[in-house]
Motif scaffolding. Sequence first.
Motif, PDB file in Angstrom:
ATOM      1  N   LYS A 149       1.888  14.980   4.043  1.00  0.00           N
ATOM      2  CA  LYS A 149       1.917  14.309   5.184  1.00  0.00           C
ATOM      3  C   LYS A 149       3.193  13.981   5.875  1.00  0.00           C
ATOM      4  N   GLU A 185      -3.476   7.756  12.345  1.00  0.00           N
ATOM      5  CA  GLU A 185      -2.777   7.466  11.245  1.00  0.00           C
ATOM      6  C   GLU A 185      -2.169   6.152  11.138  1.00  0.00           C
ATOM      7  N   ASP A 186      -1.608   5.443  12.314  1.00  0.00           N
ATOM      8  CA  ASP A 186      -0.877   4.450  12.336  1.00  0.00           C
ATOM      9  C   ASP A 186      -1.876   3.126  12.331  1.00  0.00           C
ATOM     10  N   ASN A 226      -3.919  -2.137   6.016  1.00  0.00           N
ATOM     11  CA  ASN A 226      -2.954  -3.078   5.261  1.00  0.00           C
ATOM     12  C   ASN A 226      -3.483  -4.589   5.539  1.00  0.00           C
ATOM     13  N   LYS A 273       9.413   5.660  15.049  1.00  0.00           N
ATOM     14  CA  LYS A 273       9.075   4.669  14.230  1.00  0.00           C
ATOM     15  C   LYS A 273      10.111   3.787  14.218  1.00  0.00           C
ATOM     16  N   ALA A 328       0.771  -1.240   0.127  1.00  0.00           N
ATOM     17  CA  ALA A 328       0.062   0.099   0.027  1.00  0.00           C
ATOM     18  C   ALA A 328       1.015   1.193  -0.141  1.00  0.00           C
ATOM     19  N   TRP A 329       0.345   2.238  -0.926  1.00  0.00           N
ATOM     20  CA  TRP A 329       1.423   3.328  -0.752  1.00  0.00           C
ATOM     21  C   TRP A 329       1.003   4.342   0.427  1.00  0.00           C
ATOM     22  N   ALA A 330       1.281   4.035   1.362  1.00  0.00           N
ATOM     23  CA  ALA A 330       1.144   5.121   2.522  1.00  0.00           C
ATOM     24  C   ALA A 330       2.317   5.984   2.922  1.00  0.00           C
ATOM     25  N   ARG A 386       4.759  15.724   9.527  1.00  0.00           N
ATOM     26  CA  ARG A 386       5.097  14.736  10.659  1.00  0.00           C
ATOM     27  C   ARG A 386       6.618  15.166  11.115  1.00  0.00           C
ATOM     28  N   ALA A 415      -2.640   6.620  -1.976  1.00  0.00           N
ATOM     29  CA  ALA A 415      -2.370   6.823  -0.525  1.00  0.00           C
ATOM     30  C   ALA A 415      -1.269   7.749  -0.418  1.00  0.00           C
ATOM     31  N   GLU A 447      -3.296   2.847   8.871  1.00  0.00           N
ATOM     32  CA  GLU A 447      -2.325   2.267   8.135  1.00  0.00           C
ATOM     33  C   GLU A 447      -2.720   0.735   8.354  1.00  0.00           C
TER      34      GLU A 447
END
Lengths: 153, 287
Positions: free
Chosen positions: A92, B110-111, B118, A119, A18-20, A96, B36, B114
Amino acid sequence: MRSIVMGAGLLLSLSTPAWADRVAPLTDPVTLKACGECHMAFQPDFLPARSWARMMDSLDNHFGESAAMAPDKVAHIRKVLEDGAADRVGGKVAGRFLRWVAPDGTPQRITENPAFLRKHDFPAREWARADVKSKSNCPACHKRAERGDYEED
Amino acid sequence: MSGDAPRAAPGRWELPALRLWHAALAGGFLVAWLTADEDTYRMHVFAGYWVLIAVSLRLGLAAMGTPRGPLALVRPGRSRLMIWMGGVLMTMVGLAALSGVIADGVTSVEDLHEGLSNTALWLIPAHAALVAWVFQGKRLRDKVMGAARVSALPVLVLLGLAAAVPAQAADPARDAILADYAKAAKAADSGFTGFSAARGESIYRARNTVNADFPSCATCHTDDPTRPGRHAKTGREIAPAAVSANPKRFTDAEKVEERFNRDCKTVLGRECSARDRGDFITFLSSK
């Protein structure tokens, strides 16, 4: 035939993420080549323009080594980085990272930004892995980082 | 639940409606997935709302359709596994879309968004595989295996061709670079008689004290310059320094100058003279 198409679609959906966590890929060939010679050419989205300006002004001592280059090349890369900087492009991911930068701050290490640290809270042995070596080595884990894709693998 | 109880005939519109709904949901999810990216955030949000509406619409459609007809959530005669799969997938897609709506305002979600997206993404191929399994069964497996066998041969032939790349010859550009350094070395010292691979090797192998991270050329380029090196701090792979292993070495004058200017300063703490540079290239050309 239909089942082959279906199978292909299945494989495709499994192999593409997925392109997040994405930023626009860095495409300028001069910048890609110059930065990418010693480390991944980081997308400019992770630092504000004033940070990139400071970095391009201090290439004689670039994190403890000389990364000096011809002045016209410095000017070219500097413009690419400033134009794509977090405070110029928005987005985004940029937001961040920018959130943690003081209004007049000029941070140099992307890996010290809390948005990064939050992260990447791994035990030291993960960072010490032979194939990782450095926190700047994004593609060791994010295989498509150089294309701006920081999705986990 | 048994499938043989009498039931009303479903309306003709029900199956097309179900297909249309499926297309709308799948299309919406696909668009949301593809957009996305940061650049297409607004389209992503639009597609997310679309998916959310489609999921809620499904419940409305179920209420409108004939009981036990195509639009019923639990259809008689269907495998239990498929019913559960559909339920779980719809719930997950719905939650993904809902969390996206929240994340649009509250970034800390957001997390979660996501993660849910997924999960939903992974459920889709599982759903497709299950449908294929139930409806196609053996026929599908035979076709996939047959196709794999047919396509294996040309792939092998191509790989073999790619491996047979011709080797490269010596480069006149490197000779020109060396000639320029020789001229400069002669200008600096009239006693200059030529470059020396031995002097070049001692520069390459010397252990210096200027920079603890980079004590020697060999720190990054390894003791055997025919092997690929590795940047001591970043871990970036460096193509072999030796010409025999890397014919492109020392063929781009601008790059050669840039690297000497930088690395002499970093490793040796000084500029390298034209003679140093020529010696160094001579050494690595002999390896």
